[in-house]
Scaffold this motif. Structure first.
Motif, PDB file in Angstrom:
ATOM      1  N   ILE A 108       0.785  -1.144  -0.001  1.00 25.81           N
ATOM      2  CA  ILE A 108      -0.052  -0.079  -0.026  1.00 25.81           C
ATOM      3  C   ILE A 108       0.638   1.379  -0.036  1.00 25.81           C
ATOM      4  CG2 ILE A 108      -1.709   1.421   1.320  1.00 25.81           C
ATOM      5  CD1 ILE A 108      -3.029  -1.465   2.359  1.00 25.81           C
ATOM      6  N   LEU A 109       1.961   1.273   1.130  1.00 23.04           N
ATOM      7  CA  LEU A 109       2.663   2.515   0.907  1.00 23.04           C
ATOM      8  C   LEU A 109       3.624   2.583  -0.385  1.00 23.04           C
ATOM      9  CD1 LEU A 109       4.008   4.919   2.262  1.00 23.04           C
ATOM     10  CD2 LEU A 109       5.669   3.245   3.403  1.00 23.04           C
ATOM     11  N   ALA A 110       3.905   1.568  -0.881  1.00 23.11           N
ATOM     12  CA  ALA A 110       4.745   1.718  -2.328  1.00 23.11           C
ATOM     13  C   ALA A 110       3.868   2.087  -3.371  1.00 23.11           C
ATOM     14  CB  ALA A 110       5.240   0.028  -2.764  1.00 23.11           C
ATOM     15  N   THR A 111       2.500   2.047  -3.429  1.00 25.68           N
ATOM     16  CA  THR A 111       1.620   2.161  -4.245  1.00 25.68           C
ATOM     17  C   THR A 111       1.627   3.735  -4.198  1.00 25.68           C
ATOM     18  OG1 THR A 111       0.553   0.210  -4.410  1.00 25.68           O
ATOM     19  CG2 THR A 111      -0.822   2.202  -5.298  1.00 25.68           C
ATOM     20  N   THR A 112       1.567   4.486  -2.991  1.00 26.67           N
ATOM     21  CA  THR A 112       1.203   5.747  -2.263  1.00 26.67           C
ATOM     22  C   THR A 112       2.467   6.416  -2.994  1.00 26.67           C
ATOM     23  OG1 THR A 112      -0.023   5.044  -0.436  1.00 26.67           O
ATOM     24  CG2 THR A 112       0.915   7.402  -0.579  1.00 26.67           C
ATOM     25  N   LEU A 113       3.724   5.892  -3.010  1.00 29.32           N
ATOM     26  CA  LEU A 113       4.948   6.603  -3.335  1.00 29.32           C
ATOM     27  C   LEU A 113       5.205   6.248  -4.842  1.00 29.32           C
ATOM     28  CD1 LEU A 113       7.120   5.681  -0.044  1.00 29.32           C
ATOM     29  CD2 LEU A 113       6.101   7.924  -0.716  1.00 29.32           C
ATOM     30  N   SER A 114       4.081   5.615  -5.629  1.00 30.27           N
ATOM     31  CA  SER A 114       4.372   5.499  -6.929  1.00 30.27           C
ATOM     32  C   SER A 114       5.485   4.298  -7.416  1.00 30.27           C
ATOM     33  CB  SER A 114       4.367   6.547  -7.804  1.00 30.27           C
ATOM     34  OG  SER A 114       3.539   7.640  -7.624  1.00 30.27           O
ATOM     35  N   GLU A 115       5.649   3.490  -6.482  1.00 30.54           N
ATOM     36  CA  GLU A 115       6.794   2.394  -6.639  1.00 30.54           C
ATOM     37  C   GLU A 115       5.858   1.434  -6.922  1.00 30.54           C
ATOM     38  OE1 GLU A 115      10.110   2.567  -6.656  1.00 30.54           O
ATOM     39  OE2 GLU A 115      10.291   4.559  -5.796  1.00 30.54           O
ATOM     40  N   PHE A 116       5.373   1.092  -8.382  1.00 24.38           N
ATOM     41  CA  PHE A 116       4.641   0.148  -8.730  1.00 24.38           C
ATOM     42  C   PHE A 116       5.088  -1.307  -9.052  1.00 24.38           C
ATOM     43  CE2 PHE A 116       2.551   4.172 -10.291  1.00 24.38           C
ATOM     44  CZ  PHE A 116       1.516   4.267  -9.231  1.00 24.38           C
ATOM     45  N   ASP A 117       6.245  -1.249  -9.300  1.00 28.07           N
ATOM     46  CA  ASP A 117       6.897  -2.606  -9.292  1.00 28.07           C
ATOM     47  C   ASP A 117       7.096  -3.271  -7.991  1.00 28.07           C
ATOM     48  OD1 ASP A 117       7.197  -2.455 -11.913  1.00 28.07           O
ATOM     49  OD2 ASP A 117       9.300  -1.885 -12.078  1.00 28.07           O
ATOM     50  N   LEU A 118       7.511  -2.532  -7.007  1.00 27.71           N
ATOM     51  CA  LEU A 118       7.901  -3.098  -5.612  1.00 27.71           C
ATOM     52  C   LEU A 118       6.333  -3.271  -4.923  1.00 27.71           C
ATOM     53  CD1 LEU A 118      10.369  -0.644  -3.973  1.00 27.71           C
ATOM     54  CD2 LEU A 118      10.538  -3.090  -4.224  1.00 27.71           C
ATOM     55  N   ALA A 119       5.288  -2.336  -5.231  1.00 25.04           N
ATOM     56  CA  ALA A 119       3.904  -2.787  -4.937  1.00 25.04           C
ATOM     57  C   ALA A 119       3.506  -4.025  -5.219  1.00 25.04           C
ATOM     58  CB  ALA A 119       3.098  -1.469  -5.175  1.00 25.04           C
ATOM     59  N   LYS A 120       3.573  -4.315  -6.649  1.00 24.34           N
ATOM     60  CA  LYS A 120       3.426  -5.774  -7.187  1.00 24.34           C
ATOM     61  C   LYS A 120       3.915  -6.773  -6.244  1.00 24.34           C
ATOM     62  CE  LYS A 120       2.922  -8.794 -10.930  1.00 24.34           C
ATOM     63  NZ  LYS A 120       3.410  -9.071 -12.302  1.00 24.34           N
ATOM     64  N   GLU A 121       5.291  -6.528  -6.208  1.00 29.45           N
ATOM     65  CA  GLU A 121       6.052  -7.623  -5.728  1.00 29.45           C
ATOM     66  C   GLU A 121       5.492  -8.033  -4.154  1.00 29.45           C
ATOM     67  OE1 GLU A 121      10.614  -8.333  -3.783  1.00 29.45           O
ATOM     68  OE2 GLU A 121      10.250  -6.748  -5.503  1.00 29.45           O
ATOM     69  N   PHE A 122       5.465  -6.948  -3.340  1.00 29.96           N
ATOM     70  CA  PHE A 122       5.099  -7.129  -1.992  1.00 29.96           C
ATOM     71  C   PHE A 122       3.550  -7.618  -1.869  1.00 29.96           C
ATOM     72  CE2 PHE A 122       8.277  -3.630  -1.005  1.00 29.96           C
ATOM     73  CZ  PHE A 122       9.152  -4.485  -0.505  1.00 29.96           C
ATOM     74  N   SER A 123       2.664  -7.118  -2.674  1.00 29.19           N
ATOM     75  CA  SER A 123       1.456  -7.509  -2.801  1.00 29.19           C
ATOM     76  C   SER A 123       1.259  -9.021  -3.195  1.00 29.19           C
ATOM     77  CB  SER A 123       0.413  -6.694  -3.617  1.00 29.19           C
ATOM     78  OG  SER A 123      -1.013  -7.176  -3.503  1.00 29.19           O
ATOM     79  N   GLU A 124       2.118  -9.290  -4.203  1.00 25.40           N
ATOM     80  CA  GLU A 124       1.890 -10.922  -4.384  1.00 25.40           C
ATOM     81  C   GLU A 124       2.416 -11.763  -3.455  1.00 25.40           C
ATOM     82  OE1 GLU A 124       2.464 -13.244  -8.727  1.00 25.40           O
ATOM     83  OE2 GLU A 124       3.841 -11.634  -8.230  1.00 25.40           O
TER      84      GLU A 124
END
Length: 219
Positions: A108-124
């Motif tokens: 969620i935080l990575a998405t907020t910071l526009s770090e979408f690749d990291l957001a996908k990795e952590f969410s998965e």
């Protein structure tokens, strides 16, 4: 594992868990500054008796990072999560639900910071843990599927997003409590995925169903 500790330590640690639950209640529907105070007091009590890398202390530190995140202190939260990342992986079982929740907060935080690749990795990572250890009717699993599907939509992975959204929608449709907002959100996302996949005839009635729920609740 606390039975070998002194009576004073056991009393403090039991109080720390009470404070944690109070903090969680404030996180979900109360005052975030009050939640942060509970979380800090919980952490301080635990550190009197437990090492910094103890699993309970790590969870308390993660709750403090989440509190900063929820109050808009994103850089502070990200720095805290970065420090916690390695000890969390080393200390907790790979399929501990708390580790799944940690990855979810990071996503969620990575998405907020526009770090979408990291957001996908952590969410998965979060979803893989929840799917392995949670029961099919656990709300955390449904919401994890819903949020990960949103990240997949952003990346153009519509088929997988559709599959996960359908599973989340199935849960919310059968939930015992009122979940109309989440049902509508799932239908809207499912319709968008269908549209992107070129299945326009399937998408249209789903869009309409979502709109009807939104209008009914607005009215």
């Amino acid at each position: 594992e606390w039975s070998a500790l002194s009576a004073e330590a056991q009393k403090d640690l039991a109080e720390s868990l009470r404070l944690r639950q109070a903090g969680l209640a404030e996180h979900t529907g109360g005052d975030l500054s009050v939640a942060e105070d509970y979380d800090r007091r919980c952490y301080q009590l635990q550190r009197k008796w437990l090492p910094e890398t103890h699993s309970e202390v790590l969870i308390s530190r993660s709750n403090l990072a989440l509190g900063a995140q929820m109050q808009g202190r994103f850089e502070e939260a990200w720095a805290a999560y970065e420090v916690l990342f390695a000890p969390f992986k080393q200390t907790l079982d790979p399929y501990n639900p708390s580790l799944g929740g940690f990855y979810d907060d990071l996503a969620i935080l990575a998405t907020t910071l526009s770090e979408f690749d990291l957001a996908k990795e952590f969410s998965e990572r979060s979803l893989s843990i929840f799917e392995a250890v949670l029961l099919p009717d656990d709300p955390k699993l449904a919401y994890s599927r819903y949020t990960f599907a949103g990240l997949l939509m952003q990346r153009g992975e519509y088929a997988r997003a559709l599959q996960l959204t359908e599973l989340a929608e199935e849960f919310y449709e059968g939930a015992p409590d009122d979940q109309e907002f989440m049902i509508a959100a799932c239908k809207s996302r499912r319709a968008s995925a269908l549209q992107q996949l070129g299945k326009l005839e399937e998408a249209l009635p789903v869009h309409r169903a979502a709109l009807e729920i939104y209008l009914r609740n607005l009215g």
